[in-house]
Design an enzyme around this catalytic site. Structure first.
Site, PDB file in Angstrom:
ATOM      1  N   ASN A 236      45.364   5.872 -24.690  1.00 31.46           N
ATOM      2  CA  ASN A 236      45.640   7.188 -25.259  1.00 31.46           C
ATOM      3  C   ASN A 236      45.086   7.306 -26.677  1.00 31.46           C
ATOM      4  OD1 ASN A 236      47.192   7.840 -22.943  1.00 31.46           O
ATOM      5  ND2 ASN A 236      48.918   6.720 -23.815  1.00 31.46           N
TER       6      ASN A 236
ATOM      7  N   PHE B 137      50.914  20.011 -11.137  1.00 28.06           N
ATOM      8  CA  PHE B 137      51.208  19.702  -9.739  1.00 28.06           C
ATOM      9  C   PHE B 137      52.699  19.848  -9.459  1.00 28.06           C
ATOM     10  CE2 PHE B 137      47.260  17.468 -10.693  1.00 28.06           C
ATOM     11  CZ  PHE B 137      46.475  17.848  -9.624  1.00 28.06           C
TER      12      PHE B 137
ATOM     13  N   LYS C 238      53.437   2.521 -15.601  1.00 29.70           N
ATOM     14  CA  LYS C 238      54.727   2.210 -15.014  1.00 29.70           C
ATOM     15  C   LYS C 238      55.034   3.062 -13.792  1.00 29.70           C
ATOM     16  CE  LYS C 238      56.774   0.792 -19.445  1.00 29.70           C
ATOM     17  NZ  LYS C 238      57.791   1.119 -20.474  1.00 29.70           N
TER      18      LYS C 238
ATOM     19  N   GLU D 185      43.267  10.764 -22.631  1.00 28.33           N
ATOM     20  CA  GLU D 185      43.787   9.580 -21.952  1.00 28.33           C
ATOM     21  C   GLU D 185      42.730   9.060 -20.985  1.00 28.33           C
ATOM     22  OE1 GLU D 185      47.586  10.237 -20.209  1.00 28.33           O
ATOM     23  OE2 GLU D 185      48.416  11.215 -21.989  1.00 28.33           O
TER      24      GLU D 185
ATOM     25  N   TYR E 182      45.783  -1.571 -27.296  1.00 28.79           N
ATOM     26  CA  TYR E 182      46.508  -0.914 -28.382  1.00 28.79           C
ATOM     27  C   TYR E 182      46.014  -1.393 -29.748  1.00 28.79           C
ATOM     28  CZ  TYR E 182      49.711   0.640 -24.757  1.00 28.79           C
ATOM     29  OH  TYR E 182      50.245   1.220 -23.629  1.00 28.79           O
TER      30      TYR E 182
ATOM     31  N   ARG F  62      37.377  18.297 -12.907  1.00 26.94           N
ATOM     32  CA  ARG F  62      38.232  19.411 -12.486  1.00 26.94           C
ATOM     33  C   ARG F  62      39.003  19.929 -13.699  1.00 26.94           C
ATOM     34  NH1 ARG F  62      43.589  17.767 -12.330  1.00 26.94           N
ATOM     35  NH2 ARG F  62      43.972  15.541 -11.952  1.00 26.94           N
TER      36      ARG F  62
END
Length: 340
Positions: free
Chosen positions: A214, A300, A206, A271, A282, A295
């Site tokens: 997930n 952030f 979204k 995720e 799902y 990484r």
């Protein structure tokens, strides 16, 4: 689906099972060292017309005596059985490890189980193998019992490669450091986790335009350190999936492991952003194959910074996975990766 014969406990062993070639161990990671034991067992069985049998333990012996030190699971029990079958094992004896079992002396362990129940003609163990009360039975003791009862014993040296002892402890350490490449090297395959896809916070699609599948795992399961990884995402289903993904195909993915510090999430998750595909996942079981570390996890200062990093993650993931697919010798039907 596991098709190998599984015997849960000594009483579950069929009356006419032998002759057998047997390898014994926890096999908690089925890494390259464990694979040496299984290969030796299977090769001997095929050469001598015997049934290759793996004897393993569940739960892990350490969890019985020192539950606070129980090692994290590198491999699900179901996957342990699948891999053993792929390597040629015909039957697996699963022994419920209890304090009572740990108190059995070495002689009845050999005489009742190996000779009596399994009709073992050949035993394969590692050089650090112990058995019986107080771990008084050793690999050498097993060889002595073999001379007495008429079965041969193959003691396989521990695997050292490039100065590294290949063991499950080393693999757990690599995972804890986010060194997925070294973990995979020691395993001889991709490190994987399998679990259901559940609904997360929902912001990936979204708010960010990067919808993720997930998955959450209990604290007893080893997963890589927080960070971003390149990997393959495989859905398991006997029916079709709504969208443009198919069961059993390895789809390229950029995978985030951690708590999403930018948004202040607290629950640790895996995720997976599946590249170039869109499907309703799902409720499906899925396996994530970790291939390369991209990484560390970073908090952030803005959503724009996060989005820029995610675009770079996807670009790097494409490069890592293109090289991995080639190294695996996969064909177009095995995986999906759009290189761009």
């Amino acid at each position: 689906m596991v098709c190998v014969d599984i015997w849960y406990g000594i009483d579950d062993i069929p009356a006419e099972v032998g002759p057998t070639s047997v390898t014994i161990g926890v096999f908690d990671g089925l890494h390259r060292g464990h694979q040496q034991l299984i290969s030796a067992c299977v090769e001997h069985a095929r050469a001598h017309g015997e049934r290759p049998v793996m004897v393993t333990f569940d739960p892990h012996p350490v969890s019985v005596f020192l539950p606070e030190r129980a090692p994290l699971s590198v491999l699900s029990f179901e996957r342990r059985l699948e891999l053993a079958e792929e390597m040629g094992i015909a039957a697996v004896l699963v022994i419920d490890f209890t304090r009572d079992l740990a108190g059995v002396e070495p002689r009845p362990y050999v005489e009742d189980l190996l000779v009596g129940k399994l009709a073992a003609q050949h035993i394969v163990v590692g050089e650090n193998f112990t058995f019986g009360a107080g771990a008084t039975g050793t690999a050498q003791a097993m060889q002595d019992f073999g001379a007495e009862f008429g079965f041969s014993v193959d003691i396989v040296p521990l695997l050292d490669d490039k100065g590294v002892r290949i063991c499950s402890t080393h693999i757990r350490e690599c995972l804890a450091q986010g060194d997925i490449e070294s973990a995979n090297w020691a395993l001889g395959r991709h490190f994987t986790v399998t679990g259901p896809v559940v609904r997360g916070a929902g912001r990936g699609g979204k708010e960010l335009g990067f919808p993720t599948a997930n998955q959450y795992f209990p604290d007893t399961v080893a997963i890589p350190a927080d960070g971003v990884y390149a990997g393959w995402f495989i859905v398991h289903s006997d029916s079709s999936i709504e969208g443009d993904m198919r069961p059993g195909v390895a789809y390229a993915a950029a995978i985030s492991v951690g708590t999403n510090p930018t948004f202040g999430d607290e629950e640790r998750s895996i995720e997976s952003f599946v590249l170039d595909r869109d499907a309703d996942l799902y409720g499906y079981e899925a396996t994530v194959h970790f291939v390369g570390h991209l990484r560390d996890m970073v908090k952030f200062n803005s959503v724009d910074e996060l989005l820029e990093a995610m675009v770079n993650d996807v670009a790097k993931a494409r490069q890592v996975l293109a090289a991995d697919a080639k190294a695996q010798g996969w064909t177009a039907k095995d995986y999906f990766l759009r290189e761009k």
